[in-house]
Design a protein around this motif. Structure first.
Motif, mmCIF file in Angstrom:
data_model
loop_
_atom_site.group_PDB
_atom_site.id
_atom_site.type_symbol
_atom_site.label_atom_id
_atom_site.label_comp_id
_atom_site.label_asym_id
_atom_site.label_seq_id
_atom_site.Cartn_x
_atom_site.Cartn_y
_atom_site.Cartn_z
ATOM 1 N N UNK A 261 0.827 -1.211 0.000
ATOM 2 C CA UNK A 261 0.000 0.000 0.000
ATOM 3 C C UNK A 261 0.857 1.254 0.000
ATOM 4 N N UNK A 262 1.869 1.275 0.859
ATOM 5 C CA UNK A 262 2.739 2.455 0.951
ATOM 6 C C UNK A 262 3.527 2.641 -0.342
ATOM 7 N N UNK A 263 4.025 1.542 -0.886
ATOM 8 C CA UNK A 263 4.803 1.614 -2.127
ATOM 9 C C UNK A 263 3.942 2.169 -3.270
ATOM 10 N N UNK A 264 2.683 1.680 -3.357
ATOM 11 C CA UNK A 264 1.788 2.155 -4.420
ATOM 12 C C UNK A 264 1.521 3.652 -4.288
ATOM 13 N N UNK A 265 1.298 4.101 -3.048
ATOM 14 C CA UNK A 265 1.046 5.528 -2.807
ATOM 15 C C UNK A 265 2.240 6.350 -3.279
ATOM 16 N N UNK A 266 3.438 5.896 -2.921
ATOM 17 C CA UNK A 266 4.634 6.683 -3.249
ATOM 18 C C UNK A 266 4.915 6.654 -4.749
ATOM 19 N N UNK A 267 4.710 5.496 -5.366
ATOM 20 C CA UNK A 267 4.932 5.423 -6.819
ATOM 21 C C UNK A 267 3.968 6.350 -7.552
ATOM 22 N N UNK A 268 2.751 6.414 -7.042
ATOM 23 C CA UNK A 268 1.769 7.309 -7.665
ATOM 24 C C UNK A 268 2.203 8.776 -7.499
ATOM 25 N N UNK A 269 2.870 9.060 -6.384
ATOM 26 C CA UNK A 269 3.240 10.449 -6.073
ATOM 27 C C UNK A 269 4.548 10.879 -6.736
ATOM 28 N N UNK B 111 -4.851 7.206 1.884
ATOM 29 C CA UNK B 111 -4.402 6.530 0.652
ATOM 30 C C UNK B 111 -3.764 5.170 0.958
ATOM 31 N N UNK B 112 -2.896 5.144 1.975
ATOM 32 C CA UNK B 112 -2.224 3.874 2.276
ATOM 33 C C UNK B 112 -3.219 2.839 2.785
ATOM 34 N N UNK B 113 -4.148 3.305 3.630
ATOM 35 C CA UNK B 113 -5.191 2.410 4.128
ATOM 36 C C UNK B 113 -5.977 1.818 2.954
ATOM 37 N N UNK B 114 -6.327 2.685 2.010
ATOM 38 C CA UNK B 114 -7.117 2.246 0.867
ATOM 39 C C UNK B 114 -6.296 1.302 -0.020
ATOM 40 N N UNK B 115 -5.041 1.618 -0.261
ATOM 41 C CA UNK B 115 -4.240 0.784 -1.162
ATOM 42 C C UNK B 115 -3.901 -0.570 -0.550
ATOM 43 N N UNK B 116 -3.689 -0.610 0.787
ATOM 44 C CA UNK B 116 -3.466 -1.946 1.361
ATOM 45 C C UNK B 116 -4.763 -2.750 1.287
ATOM 46 N N UNK B 117 -5.888 -2.074 1.496
ATOM 47 C CA UNK B 117 -7.188 -2.749 1.381
ATOM 48 C C UNK B 117 -7.436 -3.210 -0.050
ATOM 49 N N UNK B 118 -7.077 -2.365 -0.997
ATOM 50 C CA UNK B 118 -7.274 -2.696 -2.412
ATOM 51 C C UNK B 118 -6.421 -3.912 -2.794
ATOM 52 N N UNK B 119 -5.213 -3.984 -2.247
ATOM 53 C CA UNK B 119 -4.345 -5.130 -2.549
ATOM 54 C C UNK B 119 -4.942 -6.420 -1.966
ATOM 55 N N UNK B 120 -5.508 -6.343 -0.762
ATOM 56 C CA UNK B 120 -6.171 -7.519 -0.173
ATOM 57 C C UNK B 120 -7.383 -7.910 -1.028
ATOM 58 N N UNK B 121 -8.162 -6.915 -1.415
ATOM 59 C CA UNK B 121 -9.375 -7.133 -2.224
ATOM 60 C C UNK B 121 -9.033 -7.877 -3.512
ATOM 61 N N UNK C 128 -11.334 4.414 -6.007
ATOM 62 C CA UNK C 128 -11.934 5.719 -5.686
ATOM 63 C C UNK C 128 -13.142 5.561 -4.757
ATOM 64 N N UNK C 129 -13.953 4.548 -5.058
ATOM 65 C CA UNK C 129 -15.129 4.267 -4.220
ATOM 66 C C UNK C 129 -14.689 3.927 -2.793
ATOM 67 N N UNK C 130 -13.615 3.153 -2.700
ATOM 68 C CA UNK C 130 -13.102 2.755 -1.376
ATOM 69 C C UNK C 130 -12.595 3.981 -0.613
ATOM 70 N N UNK C 131 -11.882 4.838 -1.325
ATOM 71 C CA UNK C 131 -11.343 6.050 -0.684
ATOM 72 C C UNK C 131 -12.475 6.979 -0.226
ATOM 73 N N UNK C 132 -13.484 7.123 -1.071
ATOM 74 C CA UNK C 132 -14.608 7.982 -0.687
ATOM 75 C C UNK C 132 -15.333 7.438 0.543
ATOM 76 N N UNK C 133 -15.474 6.116 0.603
ATOM 77 C CA UNK C 133 -16.172 5.503 1.745
ATOM 78 C C UNK C 133 -15.389 5.758 3.042
ATOM 79 N N UNK C 134 -14.067 5.603 2.960
ATOM 80 C CA UNK C 134 -13.232 5.820 4.147
ATOM 81 C C UNK C 134 -13.270 7.283 4.569
#
Ligand code: ATR
Length: 272
Positions: free
Chosen positions: A103-111, A239-249, A260-266
């Motif tokens: 999750x953290x890696x994805x956030x940073x790569x995006x940034x 973002x990290x919370x969402x991306x780690x969740x997205x990876x599990x999903x 985006x839906x996951x981020x909006x919900x959080x």
């Protein structure tokens, strides 16, 4: 038949994972539900075996169960190295994964794009810092760890390929000047101690990327200080919370997660 997913932890009542995953299931029209289960540490083995027997499809594992869970489920190599798992997939042989670092890696790569060769200063040496530093180190970043208990950061650095550790004191100033990315992987700044930060604006420079894994509040004191210092790239913990969740999903459902839906919900749950 409806698929059941969930999170086990203790406490677990405030977890945002149910809101996040249920929003994703709804968006994709999947017949599935995600629930929170409070599991005391001493009942962890029973809970994991029971989940398998009940046909539960997947679990997230949170504090204080992440480390001990390794004893009860076959686990992929990276999670073993990190010493903690946060995801179990029951679809065939139950398997443990750690998606916190991904999750953290994805956030940073995006940034920032490519991580290789970047100087990253990570504050902390607990479970979160471990997961993040393993992934960044493996991606070719130069990692420096600074932790209140220096022995922990030195120990963690010695288990990485290209990392070192410094104290949380005077050395920080020069280290931040030479860093591309600063990550707070401690709990400092988390509700209810929202005024706390380990780094203030005077130590930052505008080209530093400042990333806080704390998501409650969304804008921590550290991120406020970053704004004050004119930092251009600021990343909050949602973002990290969402991306780690997205990876599990993705591991569980093999579907592309509706991030985006996951981020909006959080975000909506946090604002409430
Ligand atoms: P997590 O799994 O969320 O990382 P943890 O393993 O308990 O939780 O780690 C918490 C981290 O926050 C540690 O790096 C801790 O520093 P210590 O190793 O010295 O305990 C850090 N931390 C917590 N409160 C802190 C504070 N007030 N000042 C500095 N660091 C703090």
């Amino acid at each position: 038949m409806k698929k059941i997913y969930g999170i086990i932890g203790d406490p677990v009542g405030h977890s945002l994972s149910p809101v996040m995953h249920n929003a994703a299931f709804k968006k994709l029209g999947l017949d599935a539900v995600y629930l929170a289960f409070r599991v005391p540490l001493e009942e962890l083995g029973d809970a994991i075996r029971g989940a398998k027997s009940l046909g539960i499809s997947g679990l997230n594992v949170t504090i204080p169960l992440k480390e001990k869970a390794l004893s009860f489920v076959a686990t992929e190599e990276v999670a073993k190295k990190i010493g903690a798992l946060n995801t179990i997939d029951f679809s065939s042989t139950p398997t443990g994964y750690n998606t916190d670092g991904i999750g953290a890696l994805m956030v940073l790569e995006e940034t920032v794009g490519e991580i290789r060769g970047k100087n990253v200063l990570i504050l902390g040496a607990g479970g979160a810092a471990r997961a993040i530093s393993f992934y960044l180190d493996a991606s070719g970043a130069m990692v420096t760890l600074a932790n209140r208990t220096e022995g922990r950061s030195a120990q963690l650095a010695s288990n990485l390929r290209n990392a070192n550790s410094i104290s949380l004191g005077a050395e920080l100033k020069n280290q931040i000047r030479d860093s591309d990315i600063l990550i707070n992987a401690t709990s400092v700044g988390m509700h209810p101690k929202e005024d706390a930060t380990l780094i203030t604006a005077d130590l930052m420079h505008p080209d530093l990327v400042v990333f806080d894994i704390v998501y409650n509040p969304i804008e921590t004191k550290l991120l406020k200080e970053a704004k004050r210092a004119g930092v251009k790239k600021i990343v909050d913990g949602v973002k990290m919370l969402v991306y780690q969740g997205a990876a599990s999903f993705k591991l569980w459902t093999k579907e592309d997660p509706p991030v985006e839906v996951m981020e909006n919900a959080v975000t909506a749950a946090l604002i409430r």
